[in-house]
Design an enzyme around this catalytic site. Structure first.
Site, short mmCIF file in Angstrom:
data_model
loop_
_atom_site.label_atom_id
_atom_site.label_comp_id
_atom_site.label_asym_id
_atom_site.label_seq_id
_atom_site.Cartn_x
_atom_site.Cartn_y
_atom_site.Cartn_z
N ALA A 219 0.84 -1.19 0.00
CA ALA A 219 0.00 0.00 0.00
C ALA A 219 0.87 1.24 0.00
O ALA A 219 1.96 1.25 0.61
CB ALA A 219 -0.92 0.01 1.22
N LYS A 220 0.39 2.29 -0.67
CA LYS A 220 1.14 3.55 -0.71
C LYS A 220 1.35 4.11 0.69
O LYS A 220 2.43 4.58 1.03
CB LYS A 220 0.36 4.59 -1.53
CG LYS A 220 0.33 4.34 -3.03
CD LYS A 220 -0.49 5.43 -3.71
CE LYS A 220 -0.64 5.18 -5.19
NZ LYS A 220 -1.51 6.20 -5.83
#
Length: 283
Positions: free
Chosen positions: A256-257
């Site tokens: 995930a960013k």
């Protein structure tokens, strides 16, 4: 004669791409190639508070490095706000949305105090006309929310609302799925700070671009329920959905960013090849 196969990869330029993005883009690209169809790249940059041109440039660089190609010009949502505003205006004209003046904190508190706690979703109703006019006169901020009550009345309930799932949801859901938009509550469709919200923009884009198959991570499976409702209310075609598994790192957490997952840019700089990356993600 069946419609041509069209799918898309639609990242938001709010950070750098990671392995999870690569997996999703490659799956969509390979599906289009296998069907003799078209793979579209779309930049979902309606959130002007977070989108950055350097991240958009990195998206193009990363996908080209993976060996992907797509038709030009690329659709950027920020250049087509009138399309989304027209869809919102149609919903407004039919009484399917209402102004909600509650803050995010107030909504969270209302949801937490509901009978079923956090599992219950926010639902409300329009304010009395006099109170709404007073709040508008004071310049109070508000969001446009989709009214599930009005939507159900318009469609005669949600019993006949379905979508086709060729992949699998997080609990293995597949085949013909009965849409349950009530699980999302009265979702926000527009807000002053970010304009039109994701759900509305994406169904408008998919329809305008002739997308027949939506291939994306199973974390967005629940979004299909409300998106299918919007398609029905706006008389838009319903694509086939193909949700896929999410990649996870060695720690078991999905990429995930927000967790600063190792980016494709960093992997490329470290000498990883696209071929090796495909092998790593099981392609």
């Amino acid at each position: 004669m069946s419609a041509p196969f069209v799918t898309r990869f639609a990242p938001s330029p709010t950070g750098l791409l990671h392995r999870g993005h690569a997996y999703s883009a490659l799956l969509a690209y390979q599906a289009a190639q296998a069907a003799g169809g078209t793979f579209i790249l779309r930049i979902e940059d309606i959130d002007a508070t977070r989108a950055r041109p350097e991240f958009e440039a990195a998206i193009f660089e990363d996908l080209a490095w993976l060996g992907l190609s797509w038709p030009e010009p690329v659709r950027r949502q920020s250049l087509h706000l009138a399309d989304y505003e027209a869809a919102l205006a149609r919903l407004q004209g039919e009484g399917l949305v209402y102004r909600c003046f509650r803050t995010r904190k107030e909504v969270a508190q209302a949801t937490a105090s509901a009978p079923h706690g956090a599992m219950d979703t926010f639902r409300s109703a329009p304010l009395p006309a006099i109170e709404e006019a007073q709040r508008l006169d004071r310049g109070e901020p508000f969001a446009w929310r989709l009214s599930l009550e009005a939507a159900a009345a318009r469609l005669g309930g949600f019993d006949q609302l379905t979508f086709q799932e060729e992949g699998a949801g997080p609990d293995g859901e597949t085949g013909l799925i009965c849409a349950r938009p009530e699980l999302g509550g009265d979702v926000v469709l527009a807000r002053k700070d970010v304009g039109v919200a994701y759900h509305l923009a994406v169904v408008v884009d998919d329809a305008l671009q002739g997308v027949t198959h939506v291939i994306r991570g199973c974390d967005l499976f629940e979004a299909a329920h409300v998106q299918r409702l919007l398609q029905a209310l706006l008389a838009l075609p319903a694509p086939v959905y193909r949700h896929h598994r999410l990649l996870a790192g060695p720690d078991g957490k999905r990429y995930a960013k927000r967790d600063r997952a190792e980016t494709l840019q960093a992997l490329r700089a470290a000498g990883l090849t696209p071929e090796r990356l495909r092998q790593e993600v099981g392609l």
